[in-house]
Scaffold this motif. Structure first.
Motif, mmCIF file in Angstrom:
data_model
loop_
_atom_site.group_PDB
_atom_site.id
_atom_site.type_symbol
_atom_site.label_atom_id
_atom_site.label_comp_id
_atom_site.label_asym_id
_atom_site.label_seq_id
_atom_site.Cartn_x
_atom_site.Cartn_y
_atom_site.Cartn_z
ATOM 1 N N TRP A 44 0.819 -1.198 0.000
ATOM 2 C CA TRP A 44 0.000 0.000 0.000
ATOM 3 C C TRP A 44 0.859 1.257 0.000
ATOM 4 O O TRP A 44 1.869 1.330 0.696
ATOM 5 C CB TRP A 44 -0.925 0.039 1.222
ATOM 6 N N LEU A 45 0.433 2.217 -0.810
ATOM 7 C CA LEU A 45 1.001 3.555 -0.801
ATOM 8 C C LEU A 45 -0.150 4.540 -0.659
ATOM 9 O O LEU A 45 -1.321 4.150 -0.616
ATOM 10 C CB LEU A 45 1.785 3.816 -2.092
ATOM 11 N N GLU A 46 0.169 5.813 -0.589
ATOM 12 C CA GLU A 46 -0.855 6.826 -0.366
ATOM 13 C C GLU A 46 -0.768 7.900 -1.444
ATOM 14 O O GLU A 46 0.322 8.416 -1.741
ATOM 15 C CB GLU A 46 -0.654 7.464 1.014
ATOM 16 N N TYR A 47 -1.919 8.208 -2.044
ATOM 17 C CA TYR A 47 -2.029 9.312 -2.991
ATOM 18 C C TYR A 47 -2.410 10.563 -2.218
ATOM 19 O O TYR A 47 -3.350 10.550 -1.413
ATOM 20 C CB TYR A 47 -3.093 8.997 -4.039
ATOM 21 N N ARG A 48 -1.698 11.655 -2.461
ATOM 22 C CA ARG A 48 -1.960 12.912 -1.766
ATOM 23 C C ARG A 48 -2.090 14.032 -2.782
ATOM 24 O O ARG A 48 -1.177 14.283 -3.579
ATOM 25 C CB ARG A 48 -0.831 13.237 -0.777
ATOM 26 N N ASP A 49 -3.220 14.692 -2.747
ATOM 27 C CA ASP A 49 -3.478 15.842 -3.616
ATOM 28 C C ASP A 49 -4.209 16.866 -2.774
ATOM 29 O O ASP A 49 -5.444 16.893 -2.736
ATOM 30 C CB ASP A 49 -4.297 15.413 -4.828
ATOM 31 N N HIS A 52 -7.106 15.769 -0.470
ATOM 32 C CA HIS A 52 -7.569 14.478 -0.986
ATOM 33 C C HIS A 52 -6.474 13.436 -0.781
ATOM 34 O O HIS A 52 -5.414 13.489 -1.422
ATOM 35 C CB HIS A 52 -7.921 14.604 -2.463
ATOM 36 N N VAL A 53 -6.703 12.493 0.117
ATOM 37 C CA VAL A 53 -5.739 11.441 0.445
ATOM 38 C C VAL A 53 -6.441 10.099 0.267
ATOM 39 O O VAL A 53 -7.555 9.897 0.768
ATOM 40 C CB VAL A 53 -5.214 11.593 1.882
ATOM 41 N N LEU A 54 -5.774 9.176 -0.445
ATOM 42 C CA LEU A 54 -6.422 7.921 -0.788
ATOM 43 C C LEU A 54 -5.405 6.785 -0.791
ATOM 44 O O LEU A 54 -4.321 6.919 -1.379
ATOM 45 C CB LEU A 54 -7.043 8.033 -2.189
ATOM 46 N N PRO A 55 -5.707 5.655 -0.142
ATOM 47 C CA PRO A 55 -4.799 4.510 -0.231
ATOM 48 C C PRO A 55 -4.823 3.925 -1.638
ATOM 49 O O PRO A 55 -5.872 3.828 -2.276
ATOM 50 C CB PRO A 55 -5.371 3.523 0.795
ATOM 51 N N GLN A 56 -3.648 3.537 -2.118
ATOM 52 C CA GLN A 56 -3.507 2.975 -3.455
ATOM 53 C C GLN A 56 -2.717 1.675 -3.383
ATOM 54 O O GLN A 56 -1.731 1.569 -2.644
ATOM 55 C CB GLN A 56 -2.788 3.959 -4.378
ATOM 56 N N ARG A 57 -3.134 0.719 -4.179
ATOM 57 C CA ARG A 57 -2.472 -0.584 -4.195
ATOM 58 C C ARG A 57 -1.211 -0.480 -5.044
ATOM 59 O O ARG A 57 -1.277 -0.278 -6.262
ATOM 60 C CB ARG A 57 -3.424 -1.633 -4.737
ATOM 61 N N ALA A 58 -0.045 -0.605 -4.416
ATOM 62 C CA ALA A 58 1.221 -0.253 -5.048
ATOM 63 C C ALA A 58 1.505 -1.060 -6.306
ATOM 64 O O ALA A 58 1.910 -0.513 -7.333
ATOM 65 C CB ALA A 58 2.363 -0.416 -4.047
#
Length: 265
Positions: A44-49, A52-58
């Motif tokens: 798991w990694l994290e998208y940050r904008d 707006h923060v969202l877990p992402q499957r690496a």
């Protein structure tokens, strides 16, 4: 033959998504928001904008390939940016994947951008780069062209018609025209990020296509995970050469904040 179109939401609901894909008997998966972080050591990694923060499957692309043996995945990156592992950045690719059963002959394909171009130096400012993938298959006696697109997201305009969206539709049609031959069936699908009465869909209908979400009277294409107003984003259109046996928008199980679109033809 069965086709599934889905914005996979970066694998945020991985534990539900992968078993569903494994159980699904689709010949073609047209997937948007696919993550590929080949250097990641973790799942798991994290998208940050901004906020707006969202877990992402690496390693989502690798997991799709493992979950769908007997299929071939073509990945079409929109951009390479960074996802986050705590305070460390991890280079990650983001884009489309077309996953096709290996017994289905692919007899032509074209990949291109419908908005901006590939960015190797970050995801960039909104509206961001958007690719499309168009491929021509042999379906039991005749060719069928399948086109998928992830339409641009514009925070300032919402899902309204804009000149950029008009240009995006024109570029998608040009990619289709570059591959489609007279008599070919045509299926166009994706997360278009527009309303049902949009100029984008009007232009696609002018190719002689039927839009099955609106025609079927479905109340939207977003699951309960999506809490904003505006329930439409995803569409699937077919030409008269495509004999539709069944079309459905699946609201359960929730495997994304978008619903899968399922076409038997």
């Amino acid at each position: 033959m069965r086709l599934v179109c889905l914005n996979a939401w970066g694998g945020t609901l991985h534990d539900a998504l992968i078993p569903w894909l494994q159980a699904e008997t689709a010949d073609i998966f047209c997937l948007q928001e696919v993550i590929h972080s080949p250097g990641a050591a973790q799942n798991w990694l994290e998208y940050r904008d901004g906020a707006h923060v969202l877990p992402q499957r690496a390693r989502m692309l690798d997991e799709l390939r493992a979950a769908l043996p007997g299929h071939v995945a073509t990945f079409c990156p929109a951009a390479t940016g960074v996802l986050w592992d705590g305070d460390r950045t991890v280079p990650s690719h983001w884009g489309l994947a077309s996953v096709i059963r290996d017994t289905v002959p692919v007899i032509g394909q074209v990949q291109g951008f419908v908005h901006k171009s590939y960015s190797a130096a970050g995801f960039g400012a909104h509206p961001r780069s958007r690719p499309a993938h168009v491929f021509r298959i042999w379906d039991g006696g005749r060719p069928v062209v399948v086109a998928q697109m992830h339409g641009l997201r514009d925070p300032s305009a919402g899902k309204a018609d804009t000149p950029e969206r008009a240009a995006q539709a024109a570029r998608l049609i040009a990619l289709i025209d570059a591959l489609r031959e007279p008599g070919d069936g045509l299926i166009v699908c994706g997360d278009f990020n527009v309303e049902p009465d949009s100029e984008t869909l009007t232009r696609l209908r002018a190719l002689g296509l039927r839009e099955l979400v609106s025609e079927g009277g479905f109340p939207g294409t977003r699951t309960a995970r999506y809490t904003k107003p505006g329930r439409f984003a995803d569409y699937l259109l077919v030409s008269d050469e495509i004999r539709v046996r069944r079309f459905d928008v699946l609201y359960q199980p929730e495997i994304s904040d978008h619903c899968p679109l399922v076409l038997d033809f």
